[in-house]
Design a protein around this motif. Structure first.
Motif, short mmCIF file in Angstrom:
data_model
loop_
_atom_site.label_atom_id
_atom_site.label_comp_id
_atom_site.label_asym_id
_atom_site.label_seq_id
_atom_site.Cartn_x
_atom_site.Cartn_y
_atom_site.Cartn_z
N ILE A 197 0.84 -1.20 0.00
CA ILE A 197 0.00 0.00 0.00
C ILE A 197 0.87 1.25 0.00
O ILE A 197 0.58 2.24 -0.70
CB ILE A 197 -0.97 -0.02 1.19
CG1 ILE A 197 -2.03 -1.12 1.00
CG2 ILE A 197 -1.65 1.33 1.37
CD1 ILE A 197 -2.90 -1.35 2.22
N LEU A 198 1.96 1.22 0.77
CA LEU A 198 2.90 2.34 0.74
C LEU A 198 3.43 2.56 -0.68
O LEU A 198 3.47 3.70 -1.16
CB LEU A 198 4.06 2.08 1.69
CG LEU A 198 5.21 3.09 1.65
CD1 LEU A 198 4.73 4.49 2.05
CD2 LEU A 198 6.38 2.64 2.53
N ALA A 199 3.82 1.48 -1.35
CA ALA A 199 4.32 1.60 -2.72
C ALA A 199 3.27 2.23 -3.64
O ALA A 199 3.59 3.08 -4.47
CB ALA A 199 4.75 0.23 -3.24
N ALA A 200 2.01 1.81 -3.48
CA ALA A 200 0.94 2.37 -4.32
C ALA A 200 0.69 3.83 -4.00
O ALA A 200 0.39 4.64 -4.90
CB ALA A 200 -0.34 1.56 -4.12
N PHE A 253 2.45 0.74 -9.46
CA PHE A 253 1.35 -0.12 -9.87
C PHE A 253 1.50 -1.43 -9.09
O PHE A 253 2.41 -2.21 -9.36
CB PHE A 253 1.38 -0.39 -11.38
CG PHE A 253 1.21 0.84 -12.22
CD1 PHE A 253 -0.05 1.26 -12.63
CD2 PHE A 253 2.32 1.60 -12.60
CE1 PHE A 253 -0.21 2.39 -13.40
CE2 PHE A 253 2.17 2.73 -13.38
CZ PHE A 253 0.91 3.14 -13.79
N VAL A 254 0.60 -1.66 -8.14
CA VAL A 254 0.83 -2.71 -7.14
C VAL A 254 -0.21 -3.81 -7.22
O VAL A 254 -1.41 -3.55 -7.35
CB VAL A 254 0.82 -2.09 -5.73
CG1 VAL A 254 0.95 -3.18 -4.66
CG2 VAL A 254 1.96 -1.07 -5.59
N THR A 255 0.28 -5.05 -7.10
CA THR A 255 -0.58 -6.21 -6.90
C THR A 255 -0.22 -6.84 -5.56
O THR A 255 0.94 -7.17 -5.31
CB THR A 255 -0.40 -7.25 -8.02
OG1 THR A 255 -0.78 -6.67 -9.27
CG2 THR A 255 -1.24 -8.49 -7.77
N ASN A 291 -7.92 -2.73 4.02
CA ASN A 291 -6.84 -1.76 4.22
C ASN A 291 -6.57 -0.94 2.97
O ASN A 291 -6.23 0.24 3.05
CB ASN A 291 -5.57 -2.48 4.69
CG ASN A 291 -5.61 -2.82 6.17
OD1 ASN A 291 -6.23 -2.11 6.96
ND2 ASN A 291 -4.96 -3.90 6.56
N VAL A 292 -6.70 -1.56 1.80
CA VAL A 292 -6.57 -0.79 0.56
C VAL A 292 -7.64 0.29 0.50
O VAL A 292 -7.35 1.46 0.21
CB VAL A 292 -6.67 -1.72 -0.67
CG1 VAL A 292 -6.84 -0.89 -1.95
CG2 VAL A 292 -5.42 -2.59 -0.79
N SER A 293 -8.87 -0.08 0.82
CA SER A 293 -9.97 0.88 0.79
C SER A 293 -9.75 2.01 1.80
O SER A 293 -9.97 3.19 1.49
CB SER A 293 -11.29 0.16 1.09
OG SER A 293 -12.37 1.07 1.15
N PRO A 325 -5.28 1.97 -8.15
CA PRO A 325 -5.53 1.29 -6.88
C PRO A 325 -4.83 -0.06 -6.87
O PRO A 325 -4.76 -0.75 -7.91
CB PRO A 325 -7.06 1.11 -6.87
CG PRO A 325 -7.58 2.07 -7.88
CD PRO A 325 -6.52 2.21 -8.92
N PRO A 326 -4.30 -0.49 -5.73
CA PRO A 326 -3.69 -1.81 -5.66
C PRO A 326 -4.71 -2.91 -6.01
O PRO A 326 -5.88 -2.83 -5.65
CB PRO A 326 -3.25 -1.93 -4.20
CG PRO A 326 -3.12 -0.53 -3.72
CD PRO A 326 -4.17 0.24 -4.46
N ILE A 327 -4.24 -3.92 -6.72
CA ILE A 327 -5.05 -5.09 -7.05
C ILE A 327 -4.78 -6.16 -6.00
O ILE A 327 -3.62 -6.41 -5.64
CB ILE A 327 -4.69 -5.61 -8.45
CG1 ILE A 327 -4.99 -4.55 -9.50
CG2 ILE A 327 -5.42 -6.91 -8.76
CD1 ILE A 327 -4.43 -4.88 -10.88
N VAL A 328 -5.82 -6.80 -5.49
CA VAL A 328 -5.69 -7.84 -4.47
C VAL A 328 -6.08 -9.18 -5.09
O VAL A 328 -7.19 -9.34 -5.59
CB VAL A 328 -6.58 -7.52 -3.25
CG1 VAL A 328 -6.50 -8.65 -2.23
CG2 VAL A 328 -6.17 -6.20 -2.62
#
Length: 223
Positions: free
Chosen positions: A86-89, A94-96, A110-112, A124-127
């Protein structure tokens, strides 16, 4: 890292780790970003619930060394609470985020909770669920960075992790691994023997007090 309901899964759920379910909300500050992370302690999540010290160490290292994350394609393995990814995003990657199925609701929450008011700078990070050595081939090999924090603690999973890292790094991705060096779990052996069988491995940082090492690894060209 947590385990689903598959009885053959090598990642134990640690059902007796916590008798009750409760949430702990903490705020962490790195790279000028304020991150609100919920740790949902309960029988289902087990070791995926907490923010481990190794994750905080890696965030601190990335900040101190001013590692460029903006615009990078990043995948985090065993993301747990998602703090590092999440910090990287939040700073433009571009985070997965990946983990086993039971950990995904906590990750998604936590992403939300950390969605910037003006929107994510990149996306937005992809989970997504990812079981090492099982469904890793569903993922591409075009990453810039692979992030791993405190996921090296079950020797039976080390060959699976190695296979997964090898696939993800085929096109030159760099891996950052932050680990509590648990001798009782063979963690040093993973870095000294298993990982070095296919990767060039460099120790970047050692915290003697916390017994945490940070490594950088890249797939050997002769592999």
């Amino acid at each position: 890292m947590s385990c689903g309901l598959d009885e053959d899964c090598p990642f134990p759920a640690n059902d007796d780790l916590f008798d009750d379910t409760f949430a702990v909300h903490d705020v962490y500050k790195f790279m000028g970003e304020e991150l609100k992370i919920c740790q949902l302690f309960g029988a289902n999540l087990g070791v995926a619930a907490p923010v481990w010290e190794a994750a905080l160490h890696l965030c601190g290292y990335l900040e101190e060394q001013q590692v460029c994350l903006r615009g990078k394609r990043v995948i985090e393995l065993g993301a747990g609470t998602g703090l590092v990814g999440i910090l990287a995003a939040r700073v433009g990657a571009f985070v997965t985020l990946t983990d086993l199925p039971l950990a995904l609701p906590q990750l998604e929450s936590n992403v939300s909770d950390n969605s910037p008011s003006c929107g994510w700078p990149a996306a937005p990070p992809i989970v997504l669920p990812l079981s090492w050595g099982v469904d890793h081939l569903r993922f591409p090999s075009d990453w810039d960075l692979v992030l791993c924090t405190d996921i090296v603690y079950l020797p039976e999973t080390y060959p699976l992790l190695l296979e997964t890292l090898t696939h993800l790094c085929k096109n030159g991705a760099v891996v950052y691994l932050s680990s509590k060096m648990r001798r009782e779990h063979g963690t040093p052996g993973f870095y000294d023997e298993c990982l070095t069988s296919r990767f060039n491995v460099e120790l970047l940082n050692r915290d003697d007090q916390q017994n945490i090492n940070i490594y950088r690894a890249s797939l050997r060209t002769d592999h």
